[in-house]
Write a protein that holds these residues in place. Structure first.
Motif, PDB file in Angstrom:
ATOM      1  N   ASN A 261     -16.231  16.823  -2.065  1.00  0.00           N
ATOM      2  CA  ASN A 261     -16.334  16.585  -3.504  1.00  0.00           C
ATOM      3  C   ASN A 261     -16.772  15.168  -3.866  1.00  0.00           C
ATOM      4  OD1 ASN A 261     -15.338  19.104  -4.943  1.00  0.00           O
ATOM      5  ND2 ASN A 261     -13.661  18.790  -3.496  1.00  0.00           N
ATOM      6  N   GLY A 262     -16.831  14.278  -2.866  1.00  0.00           N
ATOM      7  CA  GLY A 262     -17.151  12.887  -3.162  1.00  0.00           C
ATOM      8  C   GLY A 262     -16.024  12.179  -3.875  1.00  0.00           C
ATOM      9  N   TRP A 263     -14.780  12.621  -3.636  1.00  0.00           N
ATOM     10  CA  TRP A 263     -13.606  12.005  -4.243  1.00  0.00           C
ATOM     11  C   TRP A 263     -13.144  10.818  -3.417  1.00  0.00           C
ATOM     12  CZ3 TRP A 263     -10.418  17.175  -5.021  1.00  0.00           C
ATOM     13  CH2 TRP A 263     -11.040  17.929  -6.025  1.00  0.00           C
ATOM     14  N   LYS A 264     -11.979  10.311  -3.735  1.00  0.00           N
ATOM     15  CA  LYS A 264     -11.333   9.284  -2.923  1.00  0.00           C
ATOM     16  C   LYS A 264     -10.350   9.947  -1.962  1.00  0.00           C
ATOM     17  CE  LYS A 264     -11.469   5.433  -6.230  1.00  0.00           C
ATOM     18  NZ  LYS A 264     -12.171   4.438  -5.401  1.00  0.00           N
ATOM     19  N   PHE A 265     -10.213   9.365  -0.783  1.00  0.00           N
ATOM     20  CA  PHE A 265      -9.138   9.749   0.123  1.00  0.00           C
ATOM     21  C   PHE A 265      -8.231   8.545   0.262  1.00  0.00           C
ATOM     22  CE2 PHE A 265      -7.216   9.857   4.375  1.00  0.00           C
ATOM     23  CZ  PHE A 265      -6.484  11.027   4.244  1.00  0.00           C
ATOM     24  N   LEU A 266      -6.932   8.740  -0.019  1.00  0.00           N
ATOM     25  CA  LEU A 266      -6.026   7.614  -0.195  1.00  0.00           C
ATOM     26  C   LEU A 266      -6.623   6.764  -1.317  1.00  0.00           C
ATOM     27  CD1 LEU A 266      -5.052   6.902   3.543  1.00  0.00           C
ATOM     28  CD2 LEU A 266      -3.885   8.357   1.873  1.00  0.00           C
TER      29      LEU A 266
ATOM     30  N   GLU B 254       8.161   7.224   4.425  1.00  0.00           N
ATOM     31  CA  GLU B 254       6.900   6.503   4.582  1.00  0.00           C
ATOM     32  C   GLU B 254       6.447   6.487   6.039  1.00  0.00           C
ATOM     33  OE1 GLU B 254       6.967   2.579   3.004  1.00  0.00           O
ATOM     34  OE2 GLU B 254       7.256   3.225   0.940  1.00  0.00           O
ATOM     35  N   ALA B 255       5.147   6.442   6.202  1.00  0.00           N
ATOM     36  CA  ALA B 255       4.543   6.328   7.529  1.00  0.00           C
ATOM     37  C   ALA B 255       3.519   5.207   7.495  1.00  0.00           C
ATOM     38  CB  ALA B 255       3.880   7.641   7.937  1.00  0.00           C
ATOM     39  N   THR B 256       3.122   4.753   8.667  1.00  0.00           N
ATOM     40  CA  THR B 256       2.047   3.765   8.773  1.00  0.00           C
ATOM     41  C   THR B 256       0.839   4.433   9.403  1.00  0.00           C
ATOM     42  OG1 THR B 256       3.635   1.958   9.061  1.00  0.00           O
ATOM     43  CG2 THR B 256       1.353   1.524   9.698  1.00  0.00           C
TER      44      THR B 256
ATOM     45  N   ILE C 171       1.591   4.915   3.982  1.00  0.00           N
ATOM     46  CA  ILE C 171       1.283   6.169   3.302  1.00  0.00           C
ATOM     47  C   ILE C 171       2.550   7.014   3.199  1.00  0.00           C
ATOM     48  CG2 ILE C 171      -1.147   6.190   3.975  1.00  0.00           C
ATOM     49  CD1 ILE C 171      -0.428   8.074   6.261  1.00  0.00           C
ATOM     50  N   ARG C 172       2.494   8.007   2.310  1.00  0.00           N
ATOM     51  CA  ARG C 172       3.652   8.888   2.103  1.00  0.00           C
ATOM     52  C   ARG C 172       3.142  10.293   1.825  1.00  0.00           C
ATOM     53  NH1 ARG C 172       5.250   6.837  -2.341  1.00  0.00           N
ATOM     54  NH2 ARG C 172       6.700   5.277  -1.541  1.00  0.00           N
ATOM     55  N   PHE C 173       3.754  11.295   2.479  1.00  0.00           N
ATOM     56  CA  PHE C 173       3.350  12.676   2.215  1.00  0.00           C
ATOM     57  C   PHE C 173       4.153  13.223   1.041  1.00  0.00           C
ATOM     58  CE2 PHE C 173       3.391  17.311   2.879  1.00  0.00           C
ATOM     59  CZ  PHE C 173       2.025  17.531   2.924  1.00  0.00           C
TER      60      PHE C 173
ATOM     61  N   TRP D 128      -1.242  13.418   1.273  1.00  0.00           N
ATOM     62  CA  TRP D 128      -0.855  12.065   1.652  1.00  0.00           C
ATOM     63  C   TRP D 128      -1.257  11.107   0.539  1.00  0.00           C
ATOM     64  CZ3 TRP D 128       2.148  10.596   5.611  1.00  0.00           C
ATOM     65  CH2 TRP D 128       2.348  11.501   6.665  1.00  0.00           C
ATOM     66  N   GLU D 129      -0.359  10.186   0.215  1.00  0.00           N
ATOM     67  CA  GLU D 129      -0.610   9.210  -0.841  1.00  0.00           C
ATOM     68  C   GLU D 129      -0.612   7.797  -0.269  1.00  0.00           C
ATOM     69  OE1 GLU D 129       1.625  11.718  -4.418  1.00  0.00           O
ATOM     70  OE2 GLU D 129       2.654  10.031  -3.450  1.00  0.00           O
ATOM     71  N   TYR D 130      -1.441   6.969  -0.849  1.00  0.00           N
ATOM     72  CA  TYR D 130      -1.523   5.568  -0.447  1.00  0.00           C
ATOM     73  C   TYR D 130      -0.412   4.776  -1.115  1.00  0.00           C
ATOM     74  CZ  TYR D 130      -3.475   0.833  -0.081  1.00  0.00           C
ATOM     75  OH  TYR D 130      -3.654  -0.507   0.165  1.00  0.00           O
ATOM     76  N   VAL D 131       0.364   4.046  -0.326  1.00  0.00           N
ATOM     77  CA  VAL D 131       1.435   3.201  -0.854  1.00  0.00           C
ATOM     78  C   VAL D 131       0.968   1.759  -0.952  1.00  0.00           C
ATOM     79  CG1 VAL D 131       3.808   2.388  -0.504  1.00  0.00           C
ATOM     80  CG2 VAL D 131       3.191   4.744   0.099  1.00  0.00           C
ATOM     81  N   GLY D 132       0.240   1.293   0.037  1.00  0.00           N
ATOM     82  CA  GLY D 132      -0.272  -0.077   0.061  1.00  0.00           C
ATOM     83  C   GLY D 132      -0.534  -0.508   1.485  1.00  0.00           C
TER      84      GLY D 132
END
Length: 378
Positions: free
Chosen positions: A78-83, A238-240, A255-257, A264-268
């Motif tokens: 889709n040309g979206w963002k990942f994280l 959280e995971a790294t 990241i966090r599921f 998966w979501e980006y935490v920082g």
């Protein structure tokens, strides 16, 4: 002994004839010529974290690797963002080799919800009789690339399903080399990405998380990019995500599921998350609260030892239970935050018995634009 038949050069190797390969001279280029060559830059599927080439995601079982792999395909299609990273829009081929069609269909519904299913995401599952490397896999992939030339990423979930069993007397390194050589040739020949989903070892490596990827040392040597998902313990939220590769920056992303969105979501970055945690610790520290009150009582100035700080906390309503050594260690740990948050600077001098802290609040008084100098007073 060399035997040459007309049009069919061969050599005798322990009584067995094998083709004779004639090596042609190689012309080296000078550094000056190399500088003038037009060599394209790295082509990114996901900017800064996933290039074209051979890559791998490694993690223990039940770490939601397949959800990550499918989300990557959806984002690229889709040309979206990942994280938080931009994806270049391309078609993808997802080989879900441990599943029937039911599982990827359910997962797509969980991830996409009301969004349209991408028409440029092609799915093959374990019911489609996918061959192993050297036993039909290459032919099947070539067929898919001919049928769908727009495919730019192929995900193999999981790598083990396309590997042959180790041959007799074959070392782990030789086996890895043979498998990766085939996959690397496909990726390079077609200028595409091939991402392998793989397991990590149960035994953690305290020095290099990438050594946990199952296989020999040849694994990391063959990859253009490697991702490893690691946690402090299996039940941590959280995971790294550790990322490394050729000609790219090594990164550690927190990241966090999300079990509601199944993504998966980006935490920082690791630095950002650790900085935020340190700030929260600072704001909740009775040591910091005590120092703030002492400096305020002294109209911006206070001097004393760690023992004095502990003693003062008892009547200031923020009692410190740490011992004096720990208090001194934490004051040093918070040095940057004392200045950044409260504009408290400190220095110390050591007496025979202990260290005395000299704390001051620095107040900005005025800024003169004429000489661009900020004047401060204590």
């Amino acid at each position: 002994m060399e035997q040459k038949a007309k049009g069919h050069p061969a050599v005798c190797d322990n009584g067995v004839a094998r083709p004779f390969k004639e090596f042609k001279p190689i012309r080296a280029v000078t550094a000056a010529e190399l500088e003038k060559m037009d060599i394209p830059p790295i082509e990114w599927l996901i900017k800064n974290i996933l290039p074209v080439g051979l890559s791998m995601i490694g993690a223990p079982s039940k770490y939601f690797k397949s959800y990550m792999a499918l989300a990557i395909c959806i984002a690229i299609c889709n040309g979206w963002k990942f994280l938080k990273f931009d994806c270049t829009k391309h078609a993808c081929l997802y080989l879900d080799l441990e599943s029937t069609k039911r599982r990827p269909k359910n997962r797509l519904k969980q991830i996409l919800r009301e969004n349209d299913y991408p028409k440029n995401l092609y799915v093959i599952t374990g019911t489609d009789d996918v061959g192993r490397i050297g036993e039909g896999f290459e032919v099947q992939i070539e067929y898919q690339l001919e049928e769908h030339p727009e495919i730019k990423l192929i995900v193999v979930d999981v790598f083990q399903m396309i590997r042959q069993s180790a041959k007799k007397n074959q070392t782990g390194y030789d086996r890895d080399y043979d498998d990766f050589k085939v996959l690397k040739q496909i990726a390079d020949q077609h200028n595409i990405g091939i991402m392998l989903i793989h397991h990590t070892r149960k035994m953690k490596d305290p020095y290099d998380v990438f050594n946990e990827l199952s296989g020999s040392v040849g694994v990391m040597g063959a990859l253009d990019c490697a991702w490893v998902i690691a946690k402090d313990d299996r039940y941590a939220e959280e995971a790294t995500l550790h990322i490394t590769g050729r000609d790219m920056e090594t990164q550690k992303l927190k990241i966090r599921f999300n079990k509601k969105s199944f993504q998966w979501e980006y935490v920082g970055t690791e630095e950002e998350v650790e900085g935020q945690r340190l700030l929260e610790e600072y704001e909740q520290s009775p040591i910091v609260e005590t120092i703030r009150k002492l400096v305020k009582q002294g109209s911006g100035h206070w001097e004393g030892s760690a023992s004095d700080i502990v003693e003062a906390s008892r009547y200031l309503g923020c009692q410190i239970y740490d011992d004096v050594r720990k208090v001194g260690s934490l004051i040093n740990k918070y040095e940057g935050l004392f200045w950044a948050v409260d504009r408290i600077s400190y220095e110390y001098n050591r007496t025979r018995k202990e260290r005395n802290y000299i704390l001051n609040v620095i107040y900005a008084t005025n800024v003169t634009n004429d000489d661009n100098v900020t004047h401060v007073a204590r």
